[in-house]
Enzyme design. Structure first.
Site, mmCIF file in Angstrom:
data_model
loop_
_atom_site.group_PDB
_atom_site.id
_atom_site.type_symbol
_atom_site.label_atom_id
_atom_site.label_comp_id
_atom_site.label_asym_id
_atom_site.label_seq_id
_atom_site.Cartn_x
_atom_site.Cartn_y
_atom_site.Cartn_z
ATOM 1 N N SER A 165 -24.192 -12.669 -15.372
ATOM 2 C CA SER A 165 -24.906 -12.243 -16.587
ATOM 3 C C SER A 165 -24.103 -12.685 -17.802
ATOM 4 O O SER A 165 -22.886 -12.869 -17.709
ATOM 5 C CB SER A 165 -25.034 -10.713 -16.582
ATOM 6 O OG SER A 165 -25.490 -10.253 -17.840
ATOM 7 N N TYR A 220 -20.785 -2.339 -15.561
ATOM 8 C CA TYR A 220 -21.685 -3.456 -15.242
ATOM 9 C C TYR A 220 -21.056 -4.797 -15.622
ATOM 10 O O TYR A 220 -21.017 -5.731 -14.811
ATOM 11 C CB TYR A 220 -23.028 -3.272 -15.962
ATOM 12 C CG TYR A 220 -23.980 -4.422 -15.725
ATOM 13 C CD1 TYR A 220 -24.522 -4.654 -14.464
ATOM 14 C CD2 TYR A 220 -24.319 -5.289 -16.762
ATOM 15 C CE1 TYR A 220 -25.385 -5.709 -14.245
ATOM 16 C CE2 TYR A 220 -25.179 -6.347 -16.550
ATOM 17 C CZ TYR A 220 -25.714 -6.554 -15.287
ATOM 18 O OH TYR A 220 -26.561 -7.618 -15.070
ATOM 19 N N LYS A 249 -19.891 -8.183 -13.364
ATOM 20 C CA LYS A 249 -20.386 -9.550 -13.586
ATOM 21 C C LYS A 249 -19.236 -10.508 -13.927
ATOM 22 O O LYS A 249 -19.277 -11.673 -13.545
ATOM 23 C CB LYS A 249 -21.473 -9.543 -14.670
ATOM 24 C CG LYS A 249 -22.745 -8.788 -14.233
ATOM 25 C CD LYS A 249 -23.336 -9.381 -12.960
ATOM 26 C CE LYS A 249 -24.580 -8.694 -12.463
ATOM 27 N NZ LYS A 249 -25.145 -9.298 -11.251
#
Ligand SMILES: NC(=O)c1ccc[n+]([C@@H]2O[C@H](COP(=O)([O-])OP(=O)(O)OC[C@H]3O[C@@H](n4cnc5c(N)ncnc54)[C@H](OP(=O)(O)O)[C@@H]3O)[C@@H](O)[C@H]2O)c1
Length: 259
Positions: free
Chosen positions: A129, A142, A146
């Site tokens: 991402s 998160y 990534k």
């Protein structure tokens, strides 16, 4: 082709594009209704399996090999999000997220790679991402997962390039899926799942001598978005609001969005 998290969102769009390109596809997911829907729509084979489970991953590899006779392409797509700022972060939630977003992808790939190296051929696509390219408020967990996938991708490139296996990392900006319960979005300045699927297929369809090591994918702004970007100084503060009121669409900068 084996795709994790193919039951909805970006994964389901990859299933669809891959089937249209003539690939045999096996995909995973956890929601029965979504798995059945994607399977019926595409003719791909869906398996209910949790990527954070080692036993499920072995079952998926066995079933994929049985169904397709081999795994030429693995797409590590399954993931979920969790936002919290440091100081009020639930570390167990972080462990749970890493079990899917990072360890799940590593465990499954670890089981698939021997089948690729034995043929000296294969492609692995890791979906990271743009959140893994720039830290942001509330994004420790998160974004951390990534960033990990981007680093892991580079290690796998070093491990697997001598075996003729390409490892590609795709970093999408915000994509309008049901991600974290967001539904019904129709923002002209954001990407669609099909855009990411088309990007991945383009990378896979390049001649085998071509390797995209990592690719960030942003939405080119709509006319409304560009108009907002041109408005100078203080005008920029109120004109976007007016445009929004007129239903002309958001002008927020994608780079600022955590996804
Ligand atoms: N949407 C965005 O803005 C965006 C931006 C950048 C990167 N990404 C990345 O793109 C990928 C796909 O995101 P998305 O937006 O398509 O998400 P989504 O719509 O929420 O879909 C996620 C998919 O992953 C599956 N999944 C989640 N946890 C799983 C697990 N433990 N085991 C097996 N499957 C699991 C879900 O299956 P079930 O629903 O059946 O459980 C679903 O098919 C993710 O890696 C995400 O980080 C998304």
């Amino acid at each position: 082709m084996l795709i994790t998290g193919g039951s909805q969102g970006i994964g389901a769009a990859i299933v669809q594009h891959a089937r249209k390109s003539g690939h045999d596809v096996v995909f995973t997911g956890r929601n029965d209704a979504h798995i059945q829907e994607t399977a019926a729509k595409t003719g791909a084979h869906g398996i209910k399996a949790d990527v954070s489970s080692d036993a499920d991953n072995q079952r998926v590899v066995d079933e994929a090999l049985k169904k397709m006779g081999g795994i030429d392409v693995l797409i590590n797509n399954a993931a979920f999000g969790y936002n919290a700022e440091i100081g009020s972060l639930d570390v167990n939630a972080m462990r749970t997220l890493f079990a899917t977003n990072v360890f799940g992808a590593v465990d499954l790939t670890n089981r698939v790679v021997p089948h690729m190296t034995s043929k000296a051929d294969g492609d692995i696509v890791n979906i990271a991402s743009t959140s893994g390219m720039k830290g942001a408020k509330g994004a420790t967990v998160y974004a951390g997962s990534k960033w990990a996938m981007r680093g892991i991708t580079q290690c796998w490139q070093a491990d697997l390039r001598p075996h003729g296996i390409r490892v590609i990392c795709i970093c999408p900006s915000e994509v309008q899926t049901n991600w974290m319960g967001k539904t019904g979005r129709n923002n002209p300045n954001k990407l669609y799942a099909e855009d990411i699927a088309a990007t991945i297929m383009a990378g896979l369809e390049m001649p085998r001598r071509v390797l995209w090591t990592e690719l960030a994918v942003f939405r080119e702004q709509s006319v409304e978005g560009r108009l907002g970007a041109w408005v100078p100084g203080c005008l920029g503060a109120w004109v976007p609001g007016c445009l929004g009121a007129l239903g002309a669409g958001s002008i927020e900068r994608e780079q600022r969005v955590i996804r």
